[in-house]
Enzyme design. Structure first.
Site, short mmCIF file in Angstrom:
data_model
loop_
_atom_site.label_atom_id
_atom_site.label_comp_id
_atom_site.label_asym_id
_atom_site.label_seq_id
_atom_site.Cartn_x
_atom_site.Cartn_y
_atom_site.Cartn_z
N ALA A 54 0.75 -1.15 -0.10
CA ALA A 54 0.40 -0.25 0.18
C ALA A 54 0.59 1.38 -0.17
O ALA A 54 0.41 2.18 -0.36
CB ALA A 54 -1.08 0.06 1.16
N CYS A 55 1.68 1.20 0.37
CA CYS A 55 2.36 2.24 0.59
C CYS A 55 3.64 2.37 -0.15
O CYS A 55 4.40 1.79 -0.63
CB CYS A 55 3.75 2.24 2.09
SG CYS A 55 5.16 3.63 2.32
N PRO A 56 3.62 4.21 -0.97
CA PRO A 56 4.27 4.58 -2.38
C PRO A 56 6.09 4.51 -2.15
O PRO A 56 6.53 4.22 -2.40
CB PRO A 56 3.23 5.98 -2.30
CG PRO A 56 3.07 6.18 -0.87
CD PRO A 56 2.85 5.44 -0.49
#
Length: 322
Positions: A54-56
């Site tokens: 999820a984390c860019p």
């Protein structure tokens, strides 16, 4: 779900008294090299990467790991998409498809990895985390530095096609650094400064800055194939993880809705599709984890936890260079 496992209402209340969101710097900032005096030497199988789909920021490291062919060199664990009151949680693939548990220590939360490295740690429990299995400590938890470690430190172990390939070539470093600086401030972090703002003034200022920079990026990509001329570099990787989240997440959830990538930025869209279709890139994207994380974890922004259906532009479409 127990009380302690509820999505955290306070986790994302990071805005200051003036309503501005200010990101705290990463803590572990070592590198891996063969230089004399280095505690962290490049070795196959010695290091392990903890990320979230999820984390860019974490996504950047997964991309460079894939592009450099480090899958058999650097181990991998992927946390659950749901950020809970105790932070990023590990789940099995059966519990949450796409997740990979902590195969080293069977940890329940990423915070346990931080405390293993430093029992007195009092910072944020972020991903990515690059872990040293030999010294049992965190090497680095700053994504921009991890991607540079992956870029060159393990070249003796990578497949032939990846040896010597650099996404931070020496002759372009000043241009890459310059463009990284303003894109980080106004776009990568700008969407968060818009979405986590708690005053109208702070939101409007940062939202306008996001789109001023996107307009500037659109012009660059109307004249060049990539952000730094015709060479695919880390500048593209760093921006790309924000752009593919823009329409499905930041446009609505973070109120960055003046324009959309799909409808208003044809050159950015061409560029995003082109990168998505490079070898090994699409396998790093898990849109289910991306959308469910933001819409279900940030309950102070989206208390119903309802997740929108749209996934943004179809990145599989043929690339048409304009």
């Amino acid at each position: 779900m127990s009380t302690q496992d509820k999505p955290g209402e306070n986790i994302y209340k990071w805005a200051s008294k003036d309503g501005e969101f200010r990101r705290k710097p990463s803590t572990f900032r070592n590198t891996i090299s063969n230089e004399e005096g280095s505690d962290f030497k490049p070795e196959k199988g010695r290091y392990h990467l903890y990320i979230s789909y999820a984390c860019p920021w974490a996504h950047r490291t997964l991309i460079v790991r894939a592009l450099k062919g480090l899958q058999d060199v650097i181990g991998l664990s992927i946390v659950d998409y749901l950020m809970q009151s105790k932070g990023w949680k590990f789940s099995t693939p059966e519990e949450t498809p796409g997740s990979i548990p902590d195969t080293l220590y069977n940890s329940e939360y990423i915070r346990e990895i931080y405390f293993k490295a430093n029992p007195e740690y009092d910072g944020r429990f972020t991903v990515p985390v690059l872990w040293d299995k030999k010294l049992e400590t965190i090497v680095n938890n700053e994504s921009s530095e991890i991607i540079r470690i992956f870029n060159s430190a393990f070249d003796e172990f990578v497949p032939e096609h990846a040896k010597g390939v650099s996404y931070y070539p020496e002759k372009l470093r000043k241009e890459i650094d310059d463009i990284n600086e303003w894109i980080y401030d106004t776009v990568n972090n700008g969407v968060y400064k818009s979405g986590f703002a708690t005053t109208q003034e702070a939101y409007e200022k940062n939202c306008v800055n996001v789109f001023s920079s996107l307009d500037k990026i659109e012009k660059i990509l109307s004249e060049h194939e990539f952000l730094v001329g015709e060479t695919f570099t880390e500048a593209d990787i760093r921006l790309w993880t924000t752009i593919i989240r823009f329409d499905p997440v930041y446009h609505g959830h973070f109120k960055c809705n003046i324009k959309s990538i799909e409808k208003d930025y044809p050159h950015i869209l061409r560029w995003a599709r082109q990168i998505y279709q490079l070898p090994n890139i699409k396998e790093t994207v898990n849109m289910e984890h991306i959308k469910k994380h933001y819409y279900m974890s940030h309950i102070n922004i989206n208390p119903t936890q309802v997740v929108p259906l749209g996934n943004g532009p179809d990145l599989e479409n043929p690339v048409i260079k304009q």
